[in-house]
Write an enzyme that holds these catalytic residues in place. Structure first.
Site, PDB file in Angstrom:
ATOM      1  N   CYS A  74      -7.706  13.978  69.165  1.00 31.32           N
ATOM      2  CA  CYS A  74      -8.696  12.980  69.346  1.00 31.32           C
ATOM      3  C   CYS A  74     -10.183  13.501  69.398  1.00 31.32           C
ATOM      4  O   CYS A  74     -11.077  13.326  68.679  1.00 31.32           O
ATOM      5  CB  CYS A  74      -8.471  12.102  70.647  1.00 31.32           C
ATOM      6  SG  CYS A  74      -7.101  11.388  70.429  1.00 31.32           S
ATOM      7  N   HIS A 133     -14.755  11.249  72.923  1.00 35.15           N
ATOM      8  CA  HIS A 133     -13.450  11.229  73.464  1.00 35.15           C
ATOM      9  C   HIS A 133     -13.151  10.593  74.588  1.00 35.15           C
ATOM     10  O   HIS A 133     -11.947  10.033  74.725  1.00 35.15           O
ATOM     11  CB  HIS A 133     -13.176  13.034  73.756  1.00 35.15           C
ATOM     12  CG  HIS A 133     -11.836  13.273  74.420  1.00 35.15           C
ATOM     13  ND1 HIS A 133     -11.606  13.546  75.533  1.00 35.15           N
ATOM     14  CD2 HIS A 133     -10.750  13.113  73.726  1.00 35.15           C
ATOM     15  CE1 HIS A 133     -10.205  13.760  75.871  1.00 35.15           C
ATOM     16  NE2 HIS A 133      -9.727  13.306  74.491  1.00 35.15           N
TER      17      HIS A 133
END
Length: 492
Positions: A74, A133
């Site tokens: 991610c 994130h």
């Protein structure tokens, strides 16, 4: 039926030639990031998936069928997207990359993000949910109180999340319908849940509601906006309201076409599904030594599909409101998945490989002037999105990026000059995707270190043919080496 259908029936054109004339006429950007979304959508050929809202968007947008992220996890995938840059160090492959770069003060180290450039050029920027994130854009650990430092401090006029009954962003990210979360329950949870709740019973429903409210405010501003919305699902845990589970007959869900380890591949190219196995109340543990049972694999895919349908419905709610406010006439819509996911493919449950399963993700772009759908097969990298959006909005090309604008691919039926290559990085490896081949090189001791897949005959990358075709490897390797930005020494 969503009122979003009316958006496509009555929306009017916004001439491409007027992009960038005056600030007030510049198009808005609605950027939707979906976590762990592989191209399992109707518009990508999965007839089993219930994704009516994204499919409807695709019917009036351009669907990029071969978009690849640079890193299959991610944080670094999103950092690469937002900066338009390929990874240049091992830090660039870490989920902590936003925190690392925030602490770097030199502009040469901390490149300007896409959102920051839009803000600098007069756009009002709002982030909701997971765009960088962290689930709410702030720096803090999974079990810590919410921090007060933004991951992208110069990018946002507002950075928002409604964490609801879960309290913090990270608790909401791993949240269950009763208000508990994986963190507080010390991983004593299942990797899925069929919730007896409505859409607001999970965080993505709250995110959609918050985005709908914010669109009302943005409609009254006298400046263009960049609204980023980050939805959590279908990231683990695969939790969704029961009505989305009820869309599927579990027995009809197909198993993977790649149930075994690819031929002529070292196990080090794969992994043991550690993230999945953190959900310690799951019925079975995943491993490379043997696949999960067919029954459990179907249950997990059922849960993943339900999560996709749930997030599809939330995106539909946002797009409905965009139309109701008459904002669709001057808004570029982007839907992007931050990477793919192995659903038992190659015996892996998770991302974190440089195989097609983990690197290919959806990219759908709707410009105001487009009224009919199109699909493009060119190889697109996620680093290309930043320069494309700036060109569409009449901004100067971003400096220091590795990406290339594909704005012309949104209109022209063919473009022979497009450079069809995308690079990705992970597990001490570099991989390159061309229209026909995937070539990967690993910088490790375990052999083989070269993998070559022919997508014309082997679309699921089940057979490494590098040893069988050394001449092809030799021909393609110089192009692969162009993608080594300094991560590894080619002599290793």
């Amino acid at each position: 039926m969503h009122r979003f259908l009316l958006f496509f029936l009555v929306s009017c054109c916004f001439p491409a030639s007027s992009y960038g004339q005056q600030q007030k006429s510049r198009p808005n950007i609605l950027f939707i990031a979906v976590d762990d979304l592989r191209p399992d959508l109707g518009c990508y050929g999965n007839d089993l998936i219930h994704s009516p809202n994204l499919d409807l968007l695709a019917s009036r947008a351009v669907v990029f069928r071969n978009q690849f992220v640079t890193v299959p996890t991610c944080g670094p995938s999103r950092f690469s997207l937002l900066t338009g840059r390929l990874p240049r160090s091992q830090q660039d492959l870490s989920n902590a990359i936003f925190e690392i770069r925030r602490e770097d003060s030199a502009d040469t180290v901390r490149p300007e993000s896409m959102v920051e450039q839009f803000r600098r050029n007069g756009y009002y920027t709002v982030g909701i949910g997971k765009i960088s994130h962290s689930p709410d854009g702030y720096i803090y650990g999974y079990t810590e109180p919410k921090g007060n430092e933004l991951e992208l401090p110069a990018s946002w006029d507002e950075m928002l999340l409604d964490a609801g009954k879960w309290g913090t962003g990270w608790n909401a990210f791993f949240g269950y319908a009763d208000g508990s979360n994986r963190n507080d329950r010390k991983k004593q949870v299942k990797p899925y849940e069929k919730g007896a709740v409505n859409d607001l019973g999970y965080p993505d429903g709250l995110t959609a509601s918050l985005a709908i409210e914010k669109l009302q405010e943005l409609a009254g501003k006298k400046q263009p906006f960049f609204l980023g919305i980050g939805f959590f699902k279908p990231h683990l845990p695969f939790n969704a309201p029961q009505k989305y589970w009820d869309l599927y007959e579990e027995a009809n869900i197909p198993l993977t076409p790649s149930p075994g380890i690819p031929e002529n591949v070292n196990m080090e190219s794969l992994h043991g599904s550690a993230e999945f196995n953190q959900y310690q109340l799951g019925e079975e543990r995943a491993s490379l030594s043997q696949p999960l049972s067919d029954g459990y694999a179907r249950k997990l895919k059922h849960a993943y599909f339900a999560s996709v349908s749930y997030v599809d419905a939330q995106i539909g709610r946002v797009l409905d409101r965009l139309h109701e406010l008459d904002l669709d006439k001057n808004t570029i819509i982007v839907v992007w998945g931050d990477h793919g996911w192995h659903l038992g493919d190659d015996r892996v449950w998770g991302k974190h490989t440089i195989f097609e399963w983990a690197l290919r993700s959806p990219l759908i772009i709707k410009t105001p002037e487009r009224q009919t759908g199109a699909a493009r097969d060119e190889i697109i990298s996620s680093i290309d999105i930043y320069p494309t959006l700036t060109e569409l909005c009449g901004l100067n090309p971003p400096a220091g990026t590795d990406g290339r604008s594909f704005a012309r691919l949104l209109e022209k039926p063919r473009n022979k000059k497009w450079d069809n290559v995308a690079y990705s990085y992970f597990r001490r490896g570099i991989t390159m995707r061309t229209p026909r081949y995937r070539l990967s090189r690993y910088f490790r001791n375990e052999k083989p270190v070269i993998e070559l897949y022919d997508h014309r005959t082997d679309p699921y990358e089940n057979h490494n043919i590098a040893a069988e075709h050394p001449e092809l490897v030799e021909k393609l390797m110089p192009l692969l080496e162009k993608g080594n930005t300094g991560l590894y020494k080619l002599s290793d």
